[in-house]
Scaffold this motif. Sequence first.
Motif, PDB file in Angstrom:
ATOM      1  N   UNK A  52      15.585  60.418  50.502  1.00 29.25           N
ATOM      2  CA  UNK A  52      15.679  61.426  51.478  1.00 29.25           C
ATOM      3  C   UNK A  52      16.982  62.132  51.465  1.00 29.25           C
ATOM      4  N   UNK A  53      18.107  61.629  51.191  1.00 30.09           N
ATOM      5  CA  UNK A  53      19.270  62.490  50.894  1.00 30.09           C
ATOM      6  C   UNK A  53      19.325  63.477  49.975  1.00 30.09           C
ATOM      7  N   UNK A  54      18.643  63.034  48.661  1.00 25.35           N
ATOM      8  CA  UNK A  54      18.449  64.077  47.515  1.00 25.35           C
ATOM      9  C   UNK A  54      17.446  65.075  47.721  1.00 25.35           C
ATOM     10  N   UNK A  55      16.416  64.610  48.445  1.00 23.14           N
ATOM     11  CA  UNK A  55      15.485  65.644  48.807  1.00 23.14           C
ATOM     12  C   UNK A  55      16.192  66.704  49.772  1.00 23.14           C
ATOM     13  N   UNK A  56      16.596  66.341  50.662  1.00 24.27           N
ATOM     14  CA  UNK A  56      17.236  67.131  51.898  1.00 24.27           C
ATOM     15  C   UNK A  56      18.258  68.069  50.933  1.00 24.27           C
ATOM     16  N   UNK A  57      19.267  67.460  50.185  1.00 22.08           N
ATOM     17  CA  UNK A  57      20.104  68.285  49.428  1.00 22.08           C
ATOM     18  C   UNK A  57      19.540  69.607  48.491  1.00 22.08           C
ATOM     19  N   UNK A  58      18.411  69.083  47.928  1.00 17.61           N
ATOM     20  CA  UNK A  58      17.571  70.145  47.223  1.00 17.61           C
ATOM     21  C   UNK A  58      16.905  71.236  48.133  1.00 17.61           C
ATOM     22  N   UNK A  59      16.313  70.674  49.279  1.00 18.96           N
ATOM     23  CA  UNK A  59      15.791  71.861  50.291  1.00 18.96           C
ATOM     24  C   UNK A  59      16.875  72.551  50.781  1.00 18.96           C
ATOM     25  N   UNK A  60      18.295  72.204  50.961  1.00 13.04           N
ATOM     26  CA  UNK A  60      19.246  72.820  51.464  1.00 13.04           C
ATOM     27  C   UNK A  60      19.629  73.910  50.810  1.00 13.04           C
ATOM     28  N   UNK A  61      19.332  73.990  49.416  1.00 15.72           N
ATOM     29  CA  UNK A  61      19.739  75.375  48.458  1.00 15.72           C
ATOM     30  C   UNK A  61      18.760  75.403  47.246  1.00 15.72           C
ATOM     31  N   UNK A  62      17.946  76.713  47.495  1.00 19.22           N
ATOM     32  CA  UNK A  62      16.874  77.095  46.705  1.00 19.22           C
ATOM     33  C   UNK A  62      17.522  77.089  45.095  1.00 19.22           C
ATOM     34  N   UNK A  63      18.676  77.311  44.837  1.00 19.03           N
ATOM     35  CA  UNK A  63      19.433  77.534  43.604  1.00 19.03           C
ATOM     36  C   UNK A  63      19.641  76.226  42.792  1.00 19.03           C
ATOM     37  N   UNK A  64      19.370  74.961  43.539  1.00 23.02           N
ATOM     38  CA  UNK A  64      19.451  74.000  42.963  1.00 23.02           C
ATOM     39  C   UNK A  64      18.378  73.544  42.045  1.00 23.02           C
ATOM     40  N   UNK A  65      18.778  73.087  40.898  1.00 20.31           N
ATOM     41  CA  UNK A  65      17.719  72.624  40.071  1.00 20.31           C
ATOM     42  C   UNK A  65      17.352  71.250  40.251  1.00 20.31           C
TER      43      UNK A  65
ATOM     44  N   UNK B 110      19.826  55.018  38.405  1.00 15.77           N
ATOM     45  CA  UNK B 110      19.872  56.482  38.540  1.00 15.77           C
ATOM     46  C   UNK B 110      18.788  57.079  39.617  1.00 15.77           C
ATOM     47  N   UNK B 111      19.119  57.998  40.350  1.00 16.32           N
ATOM     48  CA  UNK B 111      18.049  58.739  41.402  1.00 16.32           C
ATOM     49  C   UNK B 111      18.149  59.992  41.043  1.00 16.32           C
ATOM     50  N   UNK B 112      16.848  60.852  41.242  1.00 18.63           N
ATOM     51  CA  UNK B 112      17.025  62.287  41.148  1.00 18.63           C
ATOM     52  C   UNK B 112      15.954  62.763  41.973  1.00 18.63           C
ATOM     53  N   UNK B 113      16.086  64.143  42.157  1.00 18.03           N
ATOM     54  CA  UNK B 113      14.869  64.872  42.811  1.00 18.03           C
ATOM     55  C   UNK B 113      15.089  66.284  42.155  1.00 18.03           C
ATOM     56  N   UNK B 114      14.130  67.008  41.991  1.00 22.33           N
ATOM     57  CA  UNK B 114      14.186  68.431  41.505  1.00 22.33           C
ATOM     58  C   UNK B 114      13.396  69.257  42.338  1.00 22.33           C
ATOM     59  N   UNK B 115      13.872  70.700  42.462  1.00 22.56           N
ATOM     60  CA  UNK B 115      13.260  71.820  43.150  1.00 22.56           C
ATOM     61  C   UNK B 115      11.983  72.350  42.324  1.00 22.56           C
ATOM     62  N   UNK B 116      12.181  71.995  41.074  1.00 21.88           N
ATOM     63  CA  UNK B 116      11.006  72.570  40.194  1.00 21.88           C
ATOM     64  C   UNK B 116       9.993  71.534  40.198  1.00 21.88           C
ATOM     65  N   UNK B 117       8.743  71.929  40.395  1.00 21.20           N
ATOM     66  CA  UNK B 117       7.529  71.004  40.274  1.00 21.20           C
ATOM     67  C   UNK B 117       7.088  70.541  38.834  1.00 21.20           C
ATOM     68  N   UNK B 118       6.954  69.451  38.443  1.00 19.66           N
ATOM     69  CA  UNK B 118       6.781  68.983  37.045  1.00 19.66           C
ATOM     70  C   UNK B 118       7.878  68.800  36.224  1.00 19.66           C
ATOM     71  N   UNK B 119       9.206  68.842  36.876  1.00 21.07           N
ATOM     72  CA  UNK B 119      10.376  68.707  36.094  1.00 21.07           C
ATOM     73  C   UNK B 119      10.957  67.219  36.019  1.00 21.07           C
ATOM     74  N   UNK B 120      10.359  66.525  34.916  1.00 24.79           N
ATOM     75  CA  UNK B 120      10.763  65.256  34.761  1.00 24.79           C
ATOM     76  C   UNK B 120      12.369  64.890  34.481  1.00 24.79           C
ATOM     77  N   UNK B 121      12.878  63.982  34.962  1.00 29.08           N
ATOM     78  CA  UNK B 121      14.069  63.695  34.660  1.00 29.08           C
ATOM     79  C   UNK B 121      14.313  62.041  34.262  1.00 29.08           C
ATOM     80  N   UNK B 122      14.518  61.863  33.026  1.00 33.45           N
ATOM     81  CA  UNK B 122      14.647  60.331  32.632  1.00 33.45           C
ATOM     82  C   UNK B 122      15.818  59.428  33.639  1.00 33.45           C
ATOM     83  N   UNK B 123      15.271  58.773  34.417  1.00 34.50           N
ATOM     84  CA  UNK B 123      16.084  57.726  35.324  1.00 34.50           C
ATOM     85  C   UNK B 123      16.692  56.523  34.312  1.00 34.50           C
TER      86      UNK B 123
END
Length: 351
Positions: A98-111, A123-136
């Motif tokens: 929830x924290x990582x999601x909220x952080x991304x939504x707080x600034x559209x410039x965040x990738x 490791x945990x991640x969230x991306x603003x770009x749909x389909x942008x996968x990150x190796x956890x």
Amino acid sequence: MSIFSKISISTITLIIISSLISSSFLLVHFSQTMKSKDRLLVREAAERIENFMQDKYNMLYNQRILLHSTDHIANVISSTRDQPSNIYLQRNLEKITDYLTALCYSDHAILDTILFTADGSNAFSYSNSNGRNIYLTYDYCSLPYIKTFQEAPETITTVYDTSPPYLPSSKGSSSVLTFIGKLYDMNYPTKKIITGYLMINFSPASIDETYNEIDAASDGEYLVVNGDSEIIYSNTASYVGRSYKKGFLPEEDIILNKSISLSGLKVISAVSDEELMKNIRGVLQRIIVVTCASILAVTVIVAVLHKYYKKRFFQLASAMHLISQGDFDTRLPVNSDDESGYLSQAFNTMC
């Protein structure tokens, strides 16, 4: 030389001299105005870059304070030092997600936002770009800049990564500007035991967007240098990743060199008079062409008038010669209402 020739040559000479003096003044004034305008635009663009970097640094700084608040993420990460399985508790996973999601939504410039433990095991991640996968499963602690940052006294750093290894190459890995903050074990605040890291990725293009409309009207160079004197952003791609030292850019070209609070970041902008002259040389050439064309046009007009009035003068002289020989029937044509016509009329009356 006839008086008409003297008048014509004097007039043309005066026009040429006046045109050259006025054109020279206008060219100098125009060049100075363009240089001043360009310097103002470059400074404005650099200040926008500075504001962007300052804003992102402040955001991470504030996030670190939030993360270390009571019963927040830093405590969850710290608890895994003694109980590694704690991080997989449902409430802890939800809190991190929830924290990582909220952080991304707080600034559209965040990738991307990436949170990982100091041992690299989680490791945990969230991306603003749909389909942008990150190796956890990637070992983020093996990143060279993380190793360097681990030993550094700073709590926040900024780096540039041309090809992040934790992004799938098949998806077309892109360069990222990354702000990284350390998380500490708040059970032992004075010992500053690192328990994890928060990484926030931005696209260099998001910096470009802050000053694109200005950059199109000016020609400056912009650099962002981190605390290790590494160039992490520049509108000149070949500069990125290089070490910034005194003399990297000519001192006389630098118009802004400003540090961003306590981040260690510096924004540097420069504009070269040679580059400015390249931009305005075409305009100056057009001004010169127009000036020369105007002088030529005036010269042609004066030459035509000279020929016309010289012809009228010789007609009068010829008629006077005929009268001296007794031909009083001589008449001159009256073709105008000016002095030449008045003289012809007076001559006819005299005859």
